[in-house]
Write a protein that holds these residues in place. Structure first.
Motif, short mmCIF file in Angstrom:
data_model
loop_
_atom_site.label_atom_id
_atom_site.label_comp_id
_atom_site.label_asym_id
_atom_site.label_seq_id
_atom_site.Cartn_x
_atom_site.Cartn_y
_atom_site.Cartn_z
N ARG A 100 0.84 -1.19 0.00
CA ARG A 100 0.00 0.00 0.00
C ARG A 100 0.88 1.24 0.00
N PRO A 101 0.34 2.39 -0.42
CA PRO A 101 1.14 3.63 -0.45
C PRO A 101 1.77 3.93 0.91
N GLY A 102 3.01 4.38 0.87
CA GLY A 102 3.71 4.75 2.10
C GLY A 102 4.50 3.63 2.74
N MET A 103 4.37 2.40 2.22
CA MET A 103 5.14 1.28 2.74
C MET A 103 6.54 1.31 2.16
N VAL A 104 7.53 1.12 3.01
CA VAL A 104 8.92 1.04 2.56
C VAL A 104 9.21 -0.42 2.19
N GLU A 105 9.71 -0.61 0.97
CA GLU A 105 9.98 -1.96 0.47
C GLU A 105 11.45 -2.10 0.10
N PRO A 106 11.98 -3.32 0.15
CA PRO A 106 13.37 -3.53 -0.25
C PRO A 106 13.65 -2.99 -1.65
N GLY A 107 14.69 -2.21 -1.78
CA GLY A 107 15.09 -1.69 -3.08
C GLY A 107 14.31 -0.48 -3.56
N ASP A 108 13.39 0.03 -2.77
CA ASP A 108 12.61 1.18 -3.24
C ASP A 108 13.39 2.48 -3.06
N VAL A 109 12.76 3.61 -3.42
CA VAL A 109 13.47 4.88 -3.41
C VAL A 109 13.93 5.28 -2.02
N VAL A 110 13.15 4.93 -1.00
CA VAL A 110 13.55 5.28 0.37
C VAL A 110 14.78 4.50 0.78
N VAL A 111 14.75 3.20 0.58
CA VAL A 111 15.87 2.34 0.95
C VAL A 111 17.13 2.71 0.16
N ARG A 112 16.98 2.91 -1.15
CA ARG A 112 18.13 3.26 -1.98
C ARG A 112 18.73 4.60 -1.57
N SER A 113 17.88 5.56 -1.26
CA SER A 113 18.36 6.90 -0.95
C SER A 113 19.10 6.94 0.39
N PHE A 114 18.59 6.23 1.38
CA PHE A 114 19.31 6.18 2.65
C PHE A 114 20.59 5.36 2.51
N ALA A 115 20.56 4.28 1.74
CA ALA A 115 21.77 3.49 1.52
C ALA A 115 22.85 4.33 0.84
N ALA A 116 22.44 5.22 -0.04
CA ALA A 116 23.40 6.06 -0.77
C ALA A 116 24.16 7.00 0.14
N ILE A 117 23.60 7.33 1.32
CA ILE A 117 24.32 8.19 2.26
C ILE A 117 24.93 7.37 3.40
#
Length: 276
Positions: free
Chosen positions: A237-254
């Motif tokens: 559903r909207p707002g769920m953080v999933e493996p490999g999504d933009v939230v996970v990738r963006s935090f991993a990048a920092i």
């Protein structure tokens, strides 16, 4: 994981709207978000009042974990504006010293493990579940401030929805649990869950994203306590953080880690610079 807020639930919007501080640094991204139809002139009445109904308590002091109310199973509550929303569809952010009035309504005290000079006040654009752009606020550690604004730029450009983004108040730390909070936030001066050491949040080095949609899980404990519907990660559903999504990738990048990758507890909402 921001358990203190989950215990408190989300409070109603403060009566006084905070102003973006003068003298802050700001950024404007030239790549505008996709054009949408004109936003409605009025915000629809909420279907659920967050923080209104305290839960019965468990022996451990948390609220009882109860079935998710039907209106929150596919959560999409409107966002109340604390700050003026961006008017041009572009992502905007500011970084500034924490203004005195903001510090006064935050959880910071002299007993906290971080000096006020080591904290920064951010404002950042975000998309709400109401398909409208909003401006949120957050306090973070000085050394991660610029990186956090970049994370939320990517989140904004992907139109990943956030329900609210605001500074946590002292009253929320002691309020009875309502189990329905969904505030995306960072600095909260508190200890780690069930421990005496300081949480990464107390240093401004952790961010919780949509806690209700991305709960904390430890044994039979779910936080927020009404978020058990979101234990089903296959029902996206909207707002769920999933493996490999933009939230996970963006935090991993920092260089930040994700609490969903822990064995136990699993803290799906939680991202940190410290690994805890």
């Amino acid at each position: 994981m921001f358990v203190a807020l989950l215990l408190a639930g989300c409070s109603n919007t403060p009566a006084n709207t905070p102003a973006i501080p003068s003298g802050s640094s700001s950024t404007s991204v030239s790549s505008a978000a996709p054009t949408t139809s004109a936003a409605p002139t009025t915000t629809p009445a909420p279907q659920w009042t967050v923080g209104a109904t305290p839960l019965p308590l468990r022996p451990d002091g948390f609220g009882q974990v109860l079935p998710t109310p039907a209106v929150l199973v596919n959560r999409a509550l409107p966002t109340a504006d604390l700050l003026p929303p961006p008017g041009d569809g572009q992502y905007r952010s500011t970084v500034a010293e924490v203004p005195a009035d903001v510090l006064a309504r935050s959880t910071w005290t002299p007993a906290c493990p971080v000096k006020t000079s080591d904290l920064r006040y951010l404002t950042m654009s975000f998309w709400g579940y109401d398909n409208r752009a909003h401006t949120g606020e957050m306090i973070v550690n000085t050394r991660v401030a610029a990186a956090v604004t970049r994370v939320f730029q990517h989140v904004y450009e992907a139109r990943f929805p956030l329900e609210e983004m605001r500074v946590v108040s002292p009253a929320e730390l002691s309020a009875p649990p309502t189990g329905d909070g969904n505030n995306t936030t960072a600095f909260v001066c508190r200890s780690a869950v069930g421990q005496t050491r300081w949480s990464a949040h107390a240093y401004g080095l952790a961010v919780d994203v949509n806690p209700f949609c991305n709960p904390y899980i430890r044994g039979d404990l779910v936080l927020p306590e009404l978020a058990s519907s979101y234990l089903d990660r296959g029902y996206v559903r909207p707002g769920m953080v999933e493996p490999g999504d933009v939230v996970v990738r963006s935090f991993a990048a920092i260089g930040w880690s994700w609490g969903a990758e822990w064995k136990s507890p699993k803290d799906i909402q939680h991202f940190s610079a410290t690994g805890d």
